[in-house]
Design a protein around this motif. Structure first.
Motif, PDB file in Angstrom:
ATOM      1  N   PHE A  43       0.834  -1.204   0.000  1.00 20.74           N
ATOM      2  CA  PHE A  43       0.000   0.000   0.000  1.00 20.74           C
ATOM      3  C   PHE A  43       0.875   1.263   0.000  1.00 20.74           C
ATOM      4  O   PHE A  43       0.529   2.282  -0.591  1.00 20.74           O
ATOM      5  N   PHE A  44       2.023   1.182   0.685  1.00 23.23           N
ATOM      6  CA  PHE A  44       2.866   2.381   0.827  1.00 23.23           C
ATOM      7  C   PHE A  44       3.821   2.586  -0.359  1.00 23.23           C
ATOM      8  O   PHE A  44       4.449   3.627  -0.463  1.00 23.23           O
ATOM      9  N   SER A  45       3.938   1.570  -1.216  1.00 22.67           N
ATOM     10  CA  SER A  45       5.002   1.579  -2.239  1.00 22.67           C
ATOM     11  C   SER A  45       4.926   2.741  -3.219  1.00 22.67           C
ATOM     12  O   SER A  45       5.941   3.147  -3.766  1.00 22.67           O
ATOM     13  N   SER A  46       3.720   3.259  -3.454  1.00 26.64           N
ATOM     14  CA  SER A  46       3.618   4.282  -4.513  1.00 26.64           C
ATOM     15  C   SER A  46       3.983   5.680  -4.015  1.00 26.64           C
ATOM     16  O   SER A  46       3.993   6.632  -4.787  1.00 26.64           O
ATOM     17  N   PHE A  47       4.265   5.824  -2.719  1.00 26.03           N
ATOM     18  CA  PHE A  47       4.549   7.171  -2.205  1.00 26.03           C
ATOM     19  C   PHE A  47       6.044   7.497  -2.302  1.00 26.03           C
ATOM     20  O   PHE A  47       6.893   6.621  -2.200  1.00 26.03           O
TER      21      PHE A  47
END
Ligand SMILES: C[S@@+](CC[C@H](N)C(=O)[O-])C[C@H]1O[C@@H](n2cnc3c(N)ncnc32)[C@H](O)[C@@H]1O
Length: 318
Positions: free
Chosen positions: A131-135
């Motif tokens: 979930f955090f990978s795209s930030f």
């Protein structure tokens, strides 16, 4: 506080409090919130008279290439003031806010009503790493102390001869010592288990930049300020009793070690690196009297202690 069957530790959680009971942070004055009002006396003793979000944004701009940052996730953003300041500095940022507290997420929506923001009412620890990978940047400011902590852990659970039973928590603690080679305490200790899990999660997600700020159990006062404060750090996370819940100070060396082994370079220091107090004769007199002579002097005294008791980590993916 829960006690497990074996009584090898106790668990401190704040999630029910944040989900159900919390209505306002008013009584829990964070560094960010205390610097927010333009007329607060503490702004006047700083080298730069501005808000927390502005000071942090300017400091991050010196440490990391902020022009490479578009998508920003703030976890546990409280009233939303930090993100409001970031958007004031760079209106092109694409912000997301994730919080466990419905009341605070609502407050963030009010503060950020003029901006396009994605909101997530979730427990950060329950999110998948992906979930955090795209930030490009994840911010955790003054919230890891709220994450689950284990208290009075019997160090026997770290010994090679100890065979863990079915209790998953003991396995989780051992995981961090075995995989990352954290220094083992010899005596009974407290551990920020939620904080280390969160750092492992965001580092495994491979986010380029991560900012963490919290009350530390390890930092050092500059020698010229030592006579004015009775602060001592043991290196063991310490309980802070607050309304409706307890927090624990953070052992930053463990977070730094875990991030380092997951490929992150770290810049670490006290909040005073970017909230720089001007220790002139007037401020020195306030420190010497321990802020006894007026309410505003008491606030200033307390605040200067805080900017040395709170530490930050800027993690940069190598
Ligand atoms: C002490 S407040 C800090 C607020 C803000 N960052 C500041 O510095 O003023 C802690 C924040 O973390 C949130 N929080 C606590 N535990 C959380 C969790 N497990 N997942 C997401 N948010 C959490 C709280 O609801 C709150 O917004």
């Amino acid at each position: 506080m829960d006690t497990d069957d074996n009584e090898l530790y106790r668990l401190n959680r704040t999630d029910d409090y944040h989900r159900q009971d919390l209505e306002t942070l008013g009584w829990e004055l964070t560094v960010c919130n205390s610097l927010y009002p333009a007329n607060t006396p503490i702004r006047r003793i700083l080298k730069q008279n501005t808000s927390y979000g502005d000071l942090l944004y300017r400091y991050l701009a010196e440490c990391i290439p902020l022009d490479a940052v578009a998508k920003v996730m703030e976890i546990g953003g409280g009233y939303g003031y930090l993100m409001k300041d970031f958007l004031g500095n760079d209106p092109d940022l694409k912000p997301s806010m994730l919080d466990i507290s419905p009341a605070l997420l609502k407050k963030q929506q009010e503060t950020l009503r003029d901006h396009k923001v994605e909101y997530y009412l979730r427990d950060a620890l329950e999110m998948e790493n992906a979930f955090f990978s795209s930030f490009d940047l994840v911010i955790l400011n003054e919230n890891l102390g709220d994450f689950p902590a284990l208290v009075d852990i019997d160090p026997v659970i770290l010994s090679e001869n100890y065979i863990p039973g079915p209790d998953d928590t003991v396995r989780q603690v051992r995981h961090f010592f075995d995989v990352y080679g954290l220094e083992k305490p010899a005596a009974s200790f407290n551990m920020n288990i939620g904080a280390v899990q969160m750092v492992e999660k965001v580092c495994r997600a491979g986010i380029p930049y991560i900012f963490i700020g919290e009350h530390s159990c390890e930092c050092l006062l500059p020698s010229d300020l030592k006579p004015f404060f009775d602060i001592s750090w043991t290196g063991n996370p310490m309980r802070i009793r607050l309304k409706g819940h307890d927090e624990f100070t953070i052992k930053f060396s463990y977070l730094q070690e875990i991030a380092g082994q997951l490929g992150y370079k770290a810049k670490r220091g006290p909040f005073a690196d970017y909230i720089v107090p001007d220790i002139n004769d007037h401020v020195r007199a306030i420190l010497a009297s321990r802020g006894l002579y007026s309410d505003s002097e008491e606030i200033i005294y307390q605040f200067i202690g805080d900017v040395y008791e709170y530490e930050y980590l800027i993690l940069m993916k190598q």
